[in-house]
Design a protein around this motif. Structure first.
Motif, PDB file in Angstrom:
ATOM      1  N   ASP A 153     -28.733 -39.799  52.804  1.00 28.80           N
ATOM      2  CA  ASP A 153     -29.484 -38.635  53.520  1.00 28.80           C
ATOM      3  C   ASP A 153     -28.539 -37.467  53.677  1.00 28.80           C
ATOM      4  O   ASP A 153     -29.127 -36.132  53.387  1.00 28.80           O
ATOM      5  CB  ASP A 153     -29.937 -38.997  55.033  1.00 28.80           C
ATOM      6  N   LEU A 154     -27.299 -37.708  53.947  1.00 28.39           N
ATOM      7  CA  LEU A 154     -26.441 -36.491  53.873  1.00 28.39           C
ATOM      8  C   LEU A 154     -26.238 -36.057  52.757  1.00 28.39           C
ATOM      9  O   LEU A 154     -26.303 -34.568  52.484  1.00 28.39           O
ATOM     10  CB  LEU A 154     -24.969 -36.905  54.383  1.00 28.39           C
ATOM     11  N   SER A 155     -26.148 -36.590  51.510  1.00 27.89           N
ATOM     12  CA  SER A 155     -26.060 -35.911  50.237  1.00 27.89           C
ATOM     13  C   SER A 155     -27.287 -35.327  49.964  1.00 27.89           C
ATOM     14  O   SER A 155     -27.193 -34.173  49.140  1.00 27.89           O
ATOM     15  CB  SER A 155     -25.729 -37.168  49.090  1.00 27.89           C
ATOM     16  N   ASP A 156     -28.527 -35.679  50.008  1.00 26.88           N
ATOM     17  CA  ASP A 156     -29.727 -35.211  49.937  1.00 26.88           C
ATOM     18  C   ASP A 156     -29.762 -33.683  50.608  1.00 26.88           C
ATOM     19  O   ASP A 156     -30.097 -32.844  50.256  1.00 26.88           O
ATOM     20  CB  ASP A 156     -30.987 -35.902  50.338  1.00 26.88           C
ATOM     21  N   ARG A 157     -29.386 -33.898  52.013  1.00 29.85           N
ATOM     22  CA  ARG A 157     -29.212 -32.325  52.802  1.00 29.85           C
ATOM     23  C   ARG A 157     -28.462 -31.287  52.255  1.00 29.85           C
ATOM     24  O   ARG A 157     -28.609 -30.051  52.152  1.00 29.85           O
ATOM     25  CB  ARG A 157     -29.123 -32.723  54.308  1.00 29.85           C
ATOM     26  N   ILE A 158     -27.262 -31.900  51.702  1.00 32.18           N
ATOM     27  CA  ILE A 158     -26.334 -31.015  51.212  1.00 32.18           C
ATOM     28  C   ILE A 158     -26.727 -30.225  49.730  1.00 32.18           C
ATOM     29  O   ILE A 158     -26.693 -29.100  49.522  1.00 32.18           O
ATOM     30  CB  ILE A 158     -24.809 -31.448  50.990  1.00 32.18           C
TER      31      ILE A 158
ATOM     32  N   THR B 169     -29.955 -30.054  49.137  1.00 31.55           N
ATOM     33  CA  THR B 169     -30.907 -29.251  49.363  1.00 31.55           C
ATOM     34  C   THR B 169     -30.596 -27.814  49.731  1.00 31.55           C
ATOM     35  O   THR B 169     -30.974 -26.848  49.609  1.00 31.55           O
ATOM     36  CB  THR B 169     -32.278 -29.943  50.197  1.00 31.55           C
ATOM     37  N   SER B 170     -29.725 -27.860  50.820  1.00 32.37           N
ATOM     38  CA  SER B 170     -29.274 -26.550  51.418  1.00 32.37           C
ATOM     39  C   SER B 170     -28.169 -25.810  50.418  1.00 32.37           C
ATOM     40  O   SER B 170     -28.155 -24.613  50.502  1.00 32.37           O
ATOM     41  CB  SER B 170     -28.289 -26.911  52.601  1.00 32.37           C
ATOM     42  N   GLY B 171     -27.997 -26.383  49.489  1.00 31.56           N
ATOM     43  CA  GLY B 171     -27.026 -25.751  48.319  1.00 31.56           C
ATOM     44  C   GLY B 171     -27.693 -25.084  47.431  1.00 31.56           C
ATOM     45  O   GLY B 171     -27.400 -24.088  46.536  1.00 31.56           O
ATOM     46  N   GLN B 172     -29.050 -25.372  47.339  1.00 30.13           N
ATOM     47  CA  GLN B 172     -29.984 -24.582  46.248  1.00 30.13           C
ATOM     48  C   GLN B 172     -30.152 -23.212  46.780  1.00 30.13           C
ATOM     49  O   GLN B 172     -30.405 -22.986  47.773  1.00 30.13           O
ATOM     50  CB  GLN B 172     -31.182 -25.346  46.174  1.00 30.13           C
ATOM     51  N   THR B 173     -30.006 -22.278  45.673  1.00 30.35           N
ATOM     52  CA  THR B 173     -30.322 -20.777  45.898  1.00 30.35           C
ATOM     53  C   THR B 173     -31.514 -20.286  45.277  1.00 30.35           C
ATOM     54  O   THR B 173     -31.774 -20.938  44.163  1.00 30.35           O
ATOM     55  CB  THR B 173     -29.080 -20.009  45.854  1.00 30.35           C
ATOM     56  N   ILE B 174     -32.130 -19.376  45.519  1.00 23.01           N
ATOM     57  CA  ILE B 174     -33.240 -18.782  45.099  1.00 23.01           C
ATOM     58  C   ILE B 174     -32.767 -17.796  43.923  1.00 23.01           C
ATOM     59  O   ILE B 174     -32.086 -16.953  43.888  1.00 23.01           O
ATOM     60  CB  ILE B 174     -34.000 -17.994  46.081  1.00 23.01           C
TER      61      ILE B 174
END
Length: 371
Positions: free
Chosen positions: A321-326, A328-333
């Motif tokens: 779960d932590l790796s998925d959140r990192i 997801t939050s690391g993706q930029t537009i």
């Protein structure tokens, strides 16, 4: 009716106005429970797999490991002396426990039962193979084999006091239940024999030394008297008679001292045999072969394996779960692939629904005629 409503309103105490000490603690909300259930549902397969892996390892351990059997016995360390306080009694009992665990008792049992040749106690002999090849260790002899057996013997023997009493419980671990009981009974036997011979062992050296000293003195006085009689001269008869009397008196005194000491020693030995011992020990419960192995215990091993598997599954789920959140939050537009334009977020003052309504408004259509 209105009065009742007024009273109920006045008696009502708001939760926010309550003192901090009387406010109820935060309870688990429904959202938290739903989140936990969702977490378990997402990672249920992983937790089941880790539990199965733990159970497999535990079952393999139970199949491979050699069971250990523990034989137990109880000794009564009975003292005929009276102690003023419990500390003195505890000191005496702890001293007897140290004697039971001493190396002298271990060597006596190892020699009696031939444990130096037992593979269970001779495992330390093979640990120095490299040292022997390099010449760093001494050649194996019978004395060295007995010394190697002392360390595993002392590690398997345990002695403890049973409460504030004279009872001492001794236990021994072995792979063979019959061997464990045999060794433990031999330990108790050697300890009791040691206690019975303790007084004689303490006085034996002094008695032997004293007897040798008196015997040497008596023999020397008799030899001096015989030499004087053999070499006596008749020129001075008065002096010769006086010297011979002194030598004869010394020889008689030495002989009487030796005889008196032997007589007193025999009387002391007879009195010691008739009198009860000051300190004695007895075997209350002898060791018998245990019916079940003391280790491993299947319930404990399987329970630990299940708990360890669940914890490992939870840890893996949390890490995922932590790796998925990192990620997801690391993706930029980034730039659009279709038209190459860069999409920017709308200003805070413009809502998404307003933009949709504006785009849905009809646009005017310009009509042209051919004529």
């Amino acid at each position: 009716m209105k009065m009742l409503q007024t009273n109920s309103t006045e008696n009502w105490v708001s939760r926010d106005s309550m003192p901090p000490d009387f406010r109820p603690g935060p309870a688990v909300s429904l959202a938290d429970a739903v989140a936990v259930l969702a977490f378990i549902r997402r990672h249920l397969v992983i937790m089941l797999l880790t539990c199965l892996a733990g159970l497999g390892i535990a079952i393999l351990y139970l199949i491979i490991v050699v069971p250990t059997f523990t034989a137990k016995a109880q000794l009564l360390v009975n003292s005929k002396l009276t102690f003023a306080d419990a500390a003195a009694l505890s000191t005496v009992v702890e001293s007897q426990i140290a004697i039971i665990k001493s190396e002298s008792i271990a060597n006596a049992v190892i020699e009696k039962l031939g444990l130096a040749k037992d593979p269970e106690f001779a495992t330390g002999q093979g640990s120095g193979m490299i040292s022997r090849l390099l010449g760093w260790s001494k050649p194996m002899t019978e004395a060295n084999a007995a010394r190697y057996a002392v360390e595993p013997f002392e590690r398997r023997l345990s002695v403890k006091r049973v409460g504030p009493t004279y009872l001492v419980e001794i236990a021994f671990d072995s792979r063979n239940p019959d061997r464990a009981a045999q060794i433990l009974n031999a330990v108790a036997e050697k300890y009791i024999a040691h206690q019975m011979d303790k007084a004689s062992l303490q006085d034996e050296k002094w008695v032997t030394d004293r007897l040798n000293e008196l015997s040497t003195q008596a023999l020397a006085a008799e030899a001096a008297l015989r030499d004087y009689d053999r070499n006596i001269k008749t020129t001075n008869a008065a002096d010769s008679a006086d010297a011979r009397d002194r030598l004869a008196a010394a020889a008689e005194s030495s002989k009487n001292a030796y005889d008196n000491f032997r007589h007193v020693l025999r009387k002391a030995e007879a009195a010691q045999q008739q009198a009860p011992p000051v300190f004695e020990a007895s075997l209350i419960t002898g060791a018998s072969p245990p019916l079940r192995a003391s280790w491993p215990k299947p319930r404990i091993v399987l329970g630990v394996a299940i708990v360890a598997g669940l914890l490992l599954g939870l840890a893996i789920g949390i890490v995922r779960d932590l790796s998925d959140r990192i990620r997801t939050s690391g993706q930029t537009i980034g730039p659009s692939a279709e038209d190459g334009r860069i999409e920017r977020p709308l200003p805070n003052g413009i809502r998404r629904d307003h933009q949709l309504e504006a785009s849905a408004e009809p646009k005017p259509v310009r009509l042209t005629s051919s004529g």
